[in-house]
Design an enzyme around this catalytic site. Structure first.
Site, mmCIF file in Angstrom:
data_model
loop_
_atom_site.group_PDB
_atom_site.id
_atom_site.type_symbol
_atom_site.label_atom_id
_atom_site.label_comp_id
_atom_site.label_asym_id
_atom_site.label_seq_id
_atom_site.Cartn_x
_atom_site.Cartn_y
_atom_site.Cartn_z
ATOM 1 N NE ARG A 1 29.642 39.341 35.763
ATOM 2 C CZ ARG A 1 30.910 39.169 36.069
ATOM 3 N NH1 ARG A 1 31.813 39.978 35.587
ATOM 4 N NH2 ARG A 1 31.279 38.182 36.854
ATOM 5 C CB SER B 1 37.957 43.923 36.731
ATOM 6 O OG SER B 1 37.018 44.728 37.386
ATOM 7 C CE LYS C 1 39.943 37.562 41.321
ATOM 8 N NZ LYS C 1 38.699 38.307 41.521
ATOM 9 C CG HIS D 1 32.541 47.102 39.528
ATOM 10 N ND1 HIS D 1 33.771 47.155 38.921
ATOM 11 C CD2 HIS D 1 32.406 45.826 39.973
ATOM 12 C CE1 HIS D 1 34.356 45.975 38.998
ATOM 13 N NE2 HIS D 1 33.537 45.136 39.621
HETATM 14 O O1 PNS Z 1 34.892 41.451 42.397
HETATM 15 P P1 PNS Z 1 34.929 40.017 42.876
HETATM 16 O O2 PNS Z 1 36.357 39.513 42.926
HETATM 17 O O3 PNS Z 1 34.037 39.127 42.083
HETATM 18 O O4 PNS Z 1 34.358 40.047 44.377
HETATM 19 C C1 PNS Z 1 34.279 38.863 45.144
HETATM 20 C C2 PNS Z 1 34.241 39.207 46.630
HETATM 21 C C3 PNS Z 1 35.464 40.035 46.993
HETATM 22 C C4 PNS Z 1 33.000 40.014 46.941
HETATM 23 C C5 PNS Z 1 34.217 37.874 47.443
HETATM 24 O O5 PNS Z 1 35.289 37.059 47.054
HETATM 25 C C6 PNS Z 1 34.260 38.097 48.951
HETATM 26 O O6 PNS Z 1 33.264 38.408 49.546
HETATM 27 N N1 PNS Z 1 35.481 37.991 49.526
HETATM 28 C C7 PNS Z 1 35.727 38.298 50.916
HETATM 29 C C8 PNS Z 1 36.113 37.068 51.710
HETATM 30 C C9 PNS Z 1 34.877 36.320 52.116
HETATM 31 O O7 PNS Z 1 34.036 36.810 52.845
HETATM 32 N N2 PNS Z 1 34.774 35.093 51.583
HETATM 33 C C10 PNS Z 1 33.667 34.220 51.835
HETATM 34 C C11 PNS Z 1 32.540 34.501 50.888
HETATM 35 S S1 PNS Z 1 31.532 33.131 50.951
#
Ligand code: PNS
Length: 158
Positions: free
Chosen positions: A86, A123, A37, A13
């Site tokens: 990644r 993570s 989660k 990150h």
């Molecule tokens: O670190 P992560 O868990 O891979 O991050 C994923 C994250 C939090 C960036 C993604 O799940 C997200 O944007 N969540 C917010 C809710 C949202 O906007 N969902 C629709 C995305 S299409």
């Protein structure tokens, strides 16, 4: 906007945050609350940890949000989401998210390839390795290692 769960923040990150901070005037690192989660650290703890390890980047601000990412972006006039890719395994889902985010609110997503040294890092894997006593000092900033171990011990003994 550099969004994520950051549970906890890793060198993967940080690499993306550092590179985004050199490309943009201001970078918001947002801890997104995912109700489905189960997290190891609270949102407040995750924010504190991110702040601690990003103090050297004056144009990085840290915040949290529990709704749609694009709604935060719109509300705060943020036009670009920066994500690290990644490997090809990330690509399908990230592509879908970027397309829906563009359609929902016109927010663009820029993908950065992660540094090869971090291409396997997540993570979840860090937590798994640390929970079995493995050395994660190459993956997580040293100031956070003790907190991570303490929290995992607490979780294992409860
Ligand atoms: O670190 P992560 O868990 O891979 O991050 C994923 C994250 C939090 C960036 C993604 O799940 C997200 O944007 N969540 C917010 C809710 C949202 O906007 N969902 C629709 C995305 S299409």
């Amino acid at each position: 906007m550099c969004p994520g769960s950051f549970d906890p923040i890793t060198f993967g990150h940080l690499d993306i945050i550092e590179r985004a901070s050199s490309l943009f005037d201001e970078v918001v690192v947002a801890v997104l609350v995912n109700k489905t989660k189960k997290s190891l650290f609270t949102v407040g703890e995750r924010i504190s940890m991110i702040r601690e390890v990003t103090t050297k980047y004056p144009n990085v601000v840290v915040d949290s949000w529990s709704g749609l990412l694009v709604d935060y972006c719109k509300k705060n006039s943020i036009p670009i989401i920066v994500k690290g890719l990644r490997a090809v395994t990330d690509f399908d889902y990230e592509l879908q998210m970027s397309q829906i985010n563009l359609q929902l609110q016109g927010v663009e997503t820029l993908f950065m390839s992660t540094a090869p040294a971090h291409s396997f890092l997540s993570s979840s894997l860090v937590k798994e390795v640390a929970s079995y006593g493995g050395d994660v000092s190459s993956y997580v900033p040293s100031v956070l290692l003790e907190r991570l171990q303490q929290r995992l011990d607490l979780q294992q003994n409860s």
